[in-house]
Design an enzyme around this catalytic site. Structure first.
Site, PDB file in Angstrom:
ATOM      1  N   LYS A  14       0.834  -1.211   0.000  1.00 50.88           N
ATOM      2  CA  LYS A  14       0.000   0.000   0.000  1.00 50.88           C
ATOM      3  C   LYS A  14       0.868   1.261   0.000  1.00 50.88           C
ATOM      4  O   LYS A  14       0.609   2.197  -0.756  1.00 50.88           O
ATOM      5  CB  LYS A  14      -0.938   0.020   1.221  1.00 50.88           C
ATOM      6  CG  LYS A  14      -1.921  -1.146   1.258  1.00 50.88           C
ATOM      7  CD  LYS A  14      -2.926  -1.022   2.405  1.00 50.88           C
ATOM      8  CE  LYS A  14      -2.328  -1.107   3.788  1.00 50.88           C
ATOM      9  NZ  LYS A  14      -1.776  -2.432   4.158  1.00 50.88           N
ATOM     10  N   ARG A  89      -9.713   0.622   9.041  1.00 51.95           N
ATOM     11  CA  ARG A  89      -9.342  -0.769   9.292  1.00 51.95           C
ATOM     12  C   ARG A  89     -10.429  -1.525  10.040  1.00 51.95           C
ATOM     13  O   ARG A  89     -10.257  -2.717  10.322  1.00 51.95           O
ATOM     14  CB  ARG A  89      -8.076  -0.791  10.128  1.00 51.95           C
ATOM     15  CG  ARG A  89      -6.787  -0.991   9.294  1.00 51.95           C
ATOM     16  CD  ARG A  89      -5.707  -1.155  10.292  1.00 51.95           C
ATOM     17  NE  ARG A  89      -4.457  -1.701  10.018  1.00 51.95           N
ATOM     18  CZ  ARG A  89      -3.394  -1.044   9.570  1.00 51.95           C
ATOM     19  NH1 ARG A  89      -3.498   0.182   9.135  1.00 51.95           N
ATOM     20  NH2 ARG A  89      -2.235  -1.627   9.522  1.00 51.95           N
ATOM     21  N   ARG A 123      11.779  -5.532   4.836  1.00 57.81           N
ATOM     22  CA  ARG A 123      11.331  -4.230   4.367  1.00 57.81           C
ATOM     23  C   ARG A 123      12.173  -3.119   4.997  1.00 57.81           C
ATOM     24  O   ARG A 123      12.539  -3.193   6.169  1.00 57.81           O
ATOM     25  CB  ARG A 123       9.867  -4.079   4.794  1.00 57.81           C
ATOM     26  CG  ARG A 123       9.199  -2.837   4.344  1.00 57.81           C
ATOM     27  CD  ARG A 123       7.718  -3.043   4.261  1.00 57.81           C
ATOM     28  NE  ARG A 123       7.036  -3.010   5.561  1.00 57.81           N
ATOM     29  CZ  ARG A 123       5.729  -2.887   5.679  1.00 57.81           C
ATOM     30  NH1 ARG A 123       4.968  -2.805   4.604  1.00 57.81           N
ATOM     31  NH2 ARG A 123       5.169  -2.877   6.865  1.00 57.81           N
ATOM     32  N   ARG A 155      11.045  -0.749  10.536  1.00 57.19           N
ATOM     33  CA  ARG A 155       9.988  -0.614  11.542  1.00 57.19           C
ATOM     34  C   ARG A 155      10.146  -1.636  12.654  1.00 57.19           C
ATOM     35  O   ARG A 155      10.429  -2.801  12.392  1.00 57.19           O
ATOM     36  CB  ARG A 155       8.622  -0.808  10.866  1.00 57.19           C
ATOM     37  CG  ARG A 155       8.170   0.432  10.150  1.00 57.19           C
ATOM     38  CD  ARG A 155       6.948   0.176   9.328  1.00 57.19           C
ATOM     39  NE  ARG A 155       5.867  -0.487  10.055  1.00 57.19           N
ATOM     40  CZ  ARG A 155       4.658  -0.659   9.557  1.00 57.19           C
ATOM     41  NH1 ARG A 155       4.376  -0.206   8.356  1.00 57.19           N
ATOM     42  NH2 ARG A 155       3.727  -1.269  10.254  1.00 57.19           N
ATOM     43  N   ARG A 166      -0.673  -9.103  13.267  1.00 52.33           N
ATOM     44  CA  ARG A 166      -1.198  -8.079  12.348  1.00 52.33           C
ATOM     45  C   ARG A 166      -2.083  -8.718  11.281  1.00 52.33           C
ATOM     46  O   ARG A 166      -3.115  -8.173  10.891  1.00 52.33           O
ATOM     47  CB  ARG A 166      -0.041  -7.293  11.727  1.00 52.33           C
ATOM     48  CG  ARG A 166       0.596  -6.348  12.742  1.00 52.33           C
ATOM     49  CD  ARG A 166       1.994  -5.923  12.356  1.00 52.33           C
ATOM     50  NE  ARG A 166       2.032  -5.104  11.162  1.00 52.33           N
ATOM     51  CZ  ARG A 166       3.164  -4.851  10.486  1.00 52.33           C
ATOM     52  NH1 ARG A 166       4.312  -5.346  10.896  1.00 52.33           N
ATOM     53  NH2 ARG A 166       3.126  -4.087   9.430  1.00 52.33           N
TER      54      ARG A 166
HETATM   55  P1  AMP Z   1       0.581   0.272   9.294  1.00 56.64           P
HETATM   56  O1  AMP Z   1       1.748   1.171   9.125  1.00 56.64           O
HETATM   57  O2  AMP Z   1      -0.608   0.707   8.496  1.00 56.64           O
HETATM   58  O3  AMP Z   1       0.930  -1.175   9.064  1.00 56.64           O
HETATM   59  O4  AMP Z   1       0.144   0.375  10.829  1.00 56.64           O
HETATM   60  C1  AMP Z   1       1.019   0.017  11.877  1.00 56.64           C
HETATM   61  C2  AMP Z   1       0.232  -0.210  13.162  1.00 56.64           C
HETATM   62  O5  AMP Z   1      -0.433   1.010  13.520  1.00 56.64           O
HETATM   63  C3  AMP Z   1      -0.874  -1.240  13.073  1.00 56.64           C
HETATM   64  O6  AMP Z   1      -0.405  -2.561  13.309  1.00 56.64           O
HETATM   65  C4  AMP Z   1      -1.828  -0.761  14.166  1.00 56.64           C
HETATM   66  O7  AMP Z   1      -1.329  -1.095  15.454  1.00 56.64           O
HETATM   67  C5  AMP Z   1      -1.745   0.736  14.032  1.00 56.64           C
HETATM   68  N1  AMP Z   1      -2.739   1.292  13.055  1.00 56.64           N
HETATM   69  C6  AMP Z   1      -2.463   1.938  11.885  1.00 56.64           C
HETATM   70  N2  AMP Z   1      -3.585   2.327  11.275  1.00 56.64           N
HETATM   71  C7  AMP Z   1      -4.606   1.924  12.072  1.00 56.64           C
HETATM   72  C8  AMP Z   1      -6.019   2.008  11.976  1.00 56.64           C
HETATM   73  N3  AMP Z   1      -6.635   2.596  10.922  1.00 56.64           N
HETATM   74  N4  AMP Z   1      -6.767   1.459  12.978  1.00 56.64           N
HETATM   75  C9  AMP Z   1      -6.173   0.880  14.050  1.00 56.64           C
HETATM   76  N5  AMP Z   1      -4.848   0.744  14.192  1.00 56.64           N
HETATM   77  C10 AMP Z   1      -4.060   1.263  13.218  1.00 56.64           C
END
Ligand code: AMP
Length: 208
Positions: A14, A89, A123, A155, A166
């Site tokens: 994404k 999400r 990554r 990360r 996740r």
């Molecule tokens: P991402 O970078 O999108 O993979 O997000 C990393 C982490 O941030 C996720 O594993 C969640 O803990 C949190 N997170 C990011 N976006 C959301 C969302 N829209 N709703 C809930 N948790 C989120």
């Protein structure tokens, strides 16, 4: 065109595709994951609340996320729509978002579970320009990052233990959104298990 949602499991690409679509459409990328990581880094109250959930690979509570989004879409660059990456999400997040702005396209990047772990472990991102790389699938060029100042960032949650949580959060809480958006006629699925350029071409074709 209204706002766009980039949808898909963790590691689907994404963020990589968001940068490319941003270059083509001018829509700013709004990544809740990036916003939360910035909040954790600077130690804000939101960051302090989110940190534990993120480290465990669980979703941060809806009200925390929605407060961030409400503020973000008030900013001037969001006036003509944005590209959401990693948001919504959960169904409650999507319902709340539908009351804030119009979503014209949900672009789902489809990648089978079996591919996710290898994609996420390995990554890296350039901390200077934000370009996303992968040790095997999309390595930093031998000549270095095109921005000229590669600063490797990895990360904390990109590890095998967290990835499985996740993925589970994705299947249980996020994947029901596919049907929710499909019923509203805005859902488009693209095969994400291909070359990066081919996926970009298909995503842009949906938007044109
Ligand atoms: P991402 O970078 O999108 O993979 O997000 C990393 C982490 O941030 C996720 O594993 C969640 O803990 C949190 N997170 C990011 N976006 C959301 C969302 N829209 N709703 C809930 N948790 C989120």
């Amino acid at each position: 065109m209204g706002s766009i949602v980039l949808f898909g499991p963790p590691g689907a690409g994404k963020g990589t595709q968001a940068q490319r679509i941003m270059d083509q459409t001018g829509l700013p990328q709004v990544s809740t994951g990036d916003m939360l990581r910035a909040a954790v880094k600077s130690g804000t109250p939101v960051g302090k609340e989110a940190k534990g959930y993120m480290e465990r690979g669980e979703l941060v509570p809806d009200q925390v996320i929605l407060a961030l989004i409400r503020d973000r879409i008030q900013e001037p660059d969001a006036a003509n729509g944005v590209m959401f990456d990693g948001f919504p999400r959960t169904v409650p997040q999507a319902v709340a978002l539908s009351e804030m702005t119009d979503i014209s396209h949900v672009l789902a990047i489809d990648v089978p579970d079996g591919r996710i772990v290898e994609r996420i472990c390995g990554r890296a991102t350039c901390g200077n320009c934000g370009t996303v790389y992968h040790d095997t699938f999309n390595p930093v060029p031998a000549s270095g990052c095109p921005c000229g100042d590669y600063q490797e960032k990895r990360r904390a949650d990109d590890n095998e233990g967290t990835v499985l949580n996740r993925l589970e959060a994705y299947h249980q809480q996020t994947s029901p959104l596919a049907a929710w958006y499909d019923e509203r006629g805005v859902f488009h699925r693209v095969d994400g298990d291909r070359a990066i350029d081919e996926i970009t071409t298909d995503l842009l074709a949906v938007l044109n």
